[in-house]
Motif scaffolding. Structure first.
Motif, PDB file in Angstrom:
ATOM      1  N   LEU A 445     -14.885   8.790  11.232  1.00  0.00           N
ATOM      2  CA  LEU A 445     -15.987   9.381  11.734  1.00  0.00           C
ATOM      3  C   LEU A 445     -15.592  10.587  12.598  1.00  0.00           C
ATOM      4  O   LEU A 445     -16.360  11.818  12.517  1.00  0.00           O
ATOM      5  CB  LEU A 445     -16.886   8.473  12.468  1.00  0.00           C
ATOM      6  N   ALA A 452     -17.002  13.014  19.731  1.00  0.00           N
ATOM      7  CA  ALA A 452     -18.159  12.055  19.785  1.00  0.00           C
ATOM      8  C   ALA A 452     -18.067  10.660  20.508  1.00  0.00           C
ATOM      9  O   ALA A 452     -16.568  10.144  20.292  1.00  0.00           O
ATOM     10  CB  ALA A 452     -18.437  11.847  18.212  1.00  0.00           C
ATOM     11  N   GLN A 456     -22.547   7.826  19.913  1.00  0.00           N
ATOM     12  CA  GLN A 456     -22.856   8.652  18.773  1.00  0.00           C
ATOM     13  C   GLN A 456     -22.406   8.276  17.360  1.00  0.00           C
ATOM     14  O   GLN A 456     -23.323   8.376  16.559  1.00  0.00           O
ATOM     15  CB  GLN A 456     -22.169  10.174  19.062  1.00  0.00           C
ATOM     16  N   GLN A 459     -24.873   5.782  16.418  1.00  0.00           N
ATOM     17  CA  GLN A 459     -26.310   6.335  16.034  1.00  0.00           C
ATOM     18  C   GLN A 459     -26.225   7.006  14.520  1.00  0.00           C
ATOM     19  O   GLN A 459     -26.985   6.803  13.747  1.00  0.00           O
ATOM     20  CB  GLN A 459     -26.450   7.662  17.219  1.00  0.00           C
ATOM     21  N   VAL A 460     -24.979   7.670  14.116  1.00  0.00           N
ATOM     22  CA  VAL A 460     -24.889   8.281  12.795  1.00  0.00           C
ATOM     23  C   VAL A 460     -24.808   7.161  12.013  1.00  0.00           C
ATOM     24  O   VAL A 460     -25.114   7.408  10.686  1.00  0.00           O
ATOM     25  CB  VAL A 460     -24.042   9.354  12.815  1.00  0.00           C
ATOM     26  N   ARG A 463     -28.108   6.094  10.923  1.00  0.00           N
ATOM     27  CA  ARG A 463     -28.583   7.102  10.339  1.00  0.00           C
ATOM     28  C   ARG A 463     -28.411   6.876   8.717  1.00  0.00           C
ATOM     29  O   ARG A 463     -29.251   7.245   7.773  1.00  0.00           O
ATOM     30  CB  ARG A 463     -28.618   8.380  10.697  1.00  0.00           C
ATOM     31  N   ASP A 467     -24.622   0.702   9.571  1.00  0.00           N
ATOM     32  CA  ASP A 467     -24.336  -0.037  11.048  1.00  0.00           C
ATOM     33  C   ASP A 467     -24.240  -1.490  11.018  1.00  0.00           C
ATOM     34  O   ASP A 467     -23.578  -2.115  11.538  1.00  0.00           O
ATOM     35  CB  ASP A 467     -25.575   0.283  12.202  1.00  0.00           C
ATOM     36  N   ALA A 498     -21.732  10.623   6.768  1.00  0.00           N
ATOM     37  CA  ALA A 498     -22.109  10.340   8.327  1.00  0.00           C
ATOM     38  C   ALA A 498     -21.032  11.019   9.078  1.00  0.00           C
ATOM     39  O   ALA A 498     -21.235  11.825   9.851  1.00  0.00           O
ATOM     40  CB  ALA A 498     -21.781   8.825   8.864  1.00  0.00           C
ATOM     41  N   ARG A 499     -19.815  11.250   8.580  1.00  0.00           N
ATOM     42  CA  ARG A 499     -18.777  12.093   8.893  1.00  0.00           C
ATOM     43  C   ARG A 499     -19.252  13.471   9.147  1.00  0.00           C
ATOM     44  O   ARG A 499     -19.226  14.503   9.852  1.00  0.00           O
ATOM     45  CB  ARG A 499     -17.501  12.204   8.507  1.00  0.00           C
ATOM     46  N   LEU A 501     -22.527  14.700   8.968  1.00  0.00           N
ATOM     47  CA  LEU A 501     -23.680  14.857   9.804  1.00  0.00           C
ATOM     48  C   LEU A 501     -23.521  14.544  11.331  1.00  0.00           C
ATOM     49  O   LEU A 501     -23.931  15.192  12.401  1.00  0.00           O
ATOM     50  CB  LEU A 501     -24.728  13.483   9.729  1.00  0.00           C
ATOM     51  N   LEU A 502     -22.242  14.283  11.665  1.00  0.00           N
ATOM     52  CA  LEU A 502     -21.599  14.193  12.787  1.00  0.00           C
ATOM     53  C   LEU A 502     -21.469  15.748  13.747  1.00  0.00           C
ATOM     54  O   LEU A 502     -21.501  15.987  14.665  1.00  0.00           O
ATOM     55  CB  LEU A 502     -20.212  13.504  13.169  1.00  0.00           C
ATOM     56  N   ALA A 532     -31.901  11.110   7.827  1.00  0.00           N
ATOM     57  CA  ALA A 532     -30.440  11.306   8.269  1.00  0.00           C
ATOM     58  C   ALA A 532     -30.272  12.687   8.613  1.00  0.00           C
ATOM     59  O   ALA A 532     -29.514  13.024   9.555  1.00  0.00           O
ATOM     60  CB  ALA A 532     -29.360  10.929   7.163  1.00  0.00           C
TER      61      ALA A 532
END
Length: 566
Positions: A445, A452, A456, A459-460, A463, A467, A498-499, A501-502, A532
């Motif tokens: 991530l 991050a 964080q 959180q992602v 999204r 999780d 997710a990576r 969106l970070l 997301a």
């Protein structure tokens, strides 16, 4: 490798890596020379001392013999040799390890801007061979070649000066031997060696490439029952490497044979000259013996000249191969004077106007007068047949290539006027077939945002609905395996998303995000996209049929232009 490391070496020549450590290298050469000088002087002084001791014993008790000065000199030279050798190894290997580190960072820093435009034409196995084999030759260049050759020169000069003070004819003989044994024979051994080393490096690279590609494609080779043919190719490549190595060894062995013959003749000549000096010029027996023993030390020293010259030639060839990769002109050029993007990091309109693009050497226009506007927060999808130019469009937006005509603007500014680093900060990109690296969930991530926090990351993950899986499998320290071996296809794509969106960029670019997924998994991933994105703009390249509500506008790319759908 940090951004600071990349910035440090971008645009720098290979010589800059060695120049950065010149103080350590110079210190190592000095200590190397002191070690060799002390060793040569020690053998010469010891030989003279033993000769004087023997003659004093034969002469009886009445003979005078200076015991203390030579013995003190021997002890001093012994200590000097031990100390200098210790610190020479310490400093030399420290410099070599630092150079090995910086060479790899230099190569990545210079090569990364070439991907994928220029590096796309180079096989991965070939790049791996250069990264491992060629850099291995270059990073040991000082220890194996430059340091020994410089130290040999220093010791030879010091020995000649000492011989001039003791007996000038002996100095002339040593000079002749230095030119013949220390220089001419090693150079003769490596004559034409550049072509041989180039061939050897190419063959070793071909073998590594075949082995790498065979391992990468082992499953396909097995399925096609092509393992036997591939093994034959690997065996043939291995035989060629072995043939090159045999020719190299034959050259070195021939040089060593010639060295041995000349060294034997030179030692006999020095012995005869020392005896003549004693008989006709009154040369003291101890000094005559010192000349002979010093010659023995120098011959042993010069015996390594052939290997050092060979390593120098091999290192220069490898350095040239590395330079050939990194000195290619990048596909896009940084602006001479970059402008500052107004309202950087904030949502803005992306506008592509009258874009024309064709690949070098091809007449067909992949994009021909293409227009596209993406408003802040708008979600746009582009589909089309394979080869229609969808991925090419994403490369232009990423500025991995520039259009031949037209303009791409963000917030009203031409992206070609921005620095690449500044423009890429506005983007969050998920490429087609985004890789999952061997490591933990958190490590994968943080490739999107190295700074991050754990909060964080959670959180992602929430999204993209990973999780729950992460909590059940060890949290952020969950090991995901090479290529995401512990993940399903859908989980791997969600992790890649997710990576992306970070990254805080206001424009998200997704290239075939559902590649390789079944319909249900793909739709589940796509339906989660709007939430997301958290209001960011989206440009999605996809040939799949999208569920309703995923995007605001859909286009089809045909004959180089966009056609609205629906």
């Amino acid at each position: 490798m940090s951004q600071q490391d990349i910035n440090r070496w971008q645009g720098q020549p290979l010589s800059a890596v060695f120049a950065a450590h010149r103080a350590r290298l110079l210190g190592a050469v000095v200590l190397f020379s002191v070690t060799m000088v002390a060793g040569t002087a020690l053998l010469g002084l010891s030989g003279g001392f033993l000769t004087a001791s023997a003659l004093a014993g034969l002469a009886g008790l009445g003979a005078t013999f200076n015991f203390f000065s030579p013995s003190a000199g021997i002890r001093a030279l012994t200590m000097a040799r031990i100390v200098s050798r210790y610190f020479e190894k310490l400093l030399g290997h420290d410099a070599t390890l630092r150079i090995a580190r910086d060479l790899r960072v230099w190569f990545f820093a210079r090569a990364l801007p070439l991907a994928p435009g220029k590096l796309g034409n180079t096989r991965t196995g070939e790049l791996l061979a250069r990264l491992m084999g060629d850099i291995g030759e270059v990073d040991g260049l000082f220890v194996r070649a430059i340091g020994p050759l410089l130290a040999m020169g220093v010791v030879s000069v010091a020995a000649l000066l000492a011989a001039v003070l003791v007996y000038p004819p002996a100095a002339a003989l040593l000079a002749l031997m230095a030119l013949l044994i220390g220089t001419a024979i090693p150079l003769l051994a490596v004559r034409g060696g550049k072509a041989g080393e180039t061939e050897r490096a190419q063959r070793r690279a071909s073998l590594r490439t075949l082995a790498f590609e065979g391992l990468e494609g082992a499953a396909d080779l097995l399925a096609q029952q092509a393992q036997g043919r591939w093994i034959v190719q690997v065996d043939e490549a291995a035989r060629k490497v072995a043939a090159s190595d045999r020719r190299r060894r034959r050259r070195l062995l021939s040089a060593q044979l010639l060295h041995g013959l000349c060294a034997g003749a030179g030692l006999v000549a020095m012995l005869a000259l020392a005896l003549h000096g004693h008989a006709s010029a009154g040369l003291a027996p101890a000094l005559a013996a010192s000349l002979v023993f010093m010659t023995v030390a120098l011959l042993e020293l010069w015996a390594g000249a052939g290997l050092a010259w060979q390593a120098l030639v091999a290192g220069r060839v490898s350095a040239g191969r590395l330079q050939a990769i990194v000195e290619q002109a990048p596909a896009v050029a940084e602006p001479a004077t970059a402008t500052v993007l107004a309202n950087a990091g904030q949502a803005a309109t992306l506008r592509l106007h009258d874009i024309v693009f064709s690949w070098p050497g091809q007449q067909r226009r992949v994009l021909d007068g293409l227009d596209l506007d993406i408003a802040p927060g708008q979600r746009v999808a582009i589909g089309g047949d394979s080869g229609s130019g969808k991925s090419t469009l994403s490369l232009l937006i990423l500025r991995q290539a520039d259009p031949q005509a037209g303009q791409i603007q963000f917030n009203g500014q031409d992206i070609a006027s921005l620095s690449l680093a500044q423009w890429h900060q506005q983007l969050a990109w998920m490429p087609q077939g985004a890789p999952i690296f061997a490591g933990t969930l958190a490590e994968n991530l943080r490739l999107g945002d190295a700074g991050a926090s754990d909060a964080q990351l959670w959180q992602v993950l929430q999204r993209v609905r990973l999780d729950g899986w992460a909590q059940d499998n060890g949290g952020l320290e969950t090991w995901v395996g090479e290529n995401g071996a512990t993940l399903s296809g859908g989980q791997a794509r969600r992790l890649a998303l997710a990576r992306a969106l970070l990254r805080p960029g206001p424009l998200v670019l997704l290239d075939e995000p559902t590649e390789g997924l079944d319909v249900d998994t793909a739709h589940a991933l796509l339906l989660d996209l709007p939430a997301a994105l958290a209001g960011r703009s989206l440009l999605m390249i996809s040939h799949d049929v999208l569920p309703p509500g995923v995007v605001d506008v859909q286009y089809r790319l045909r004959e180089g232009r966009l056609q609205p759908l629906g």
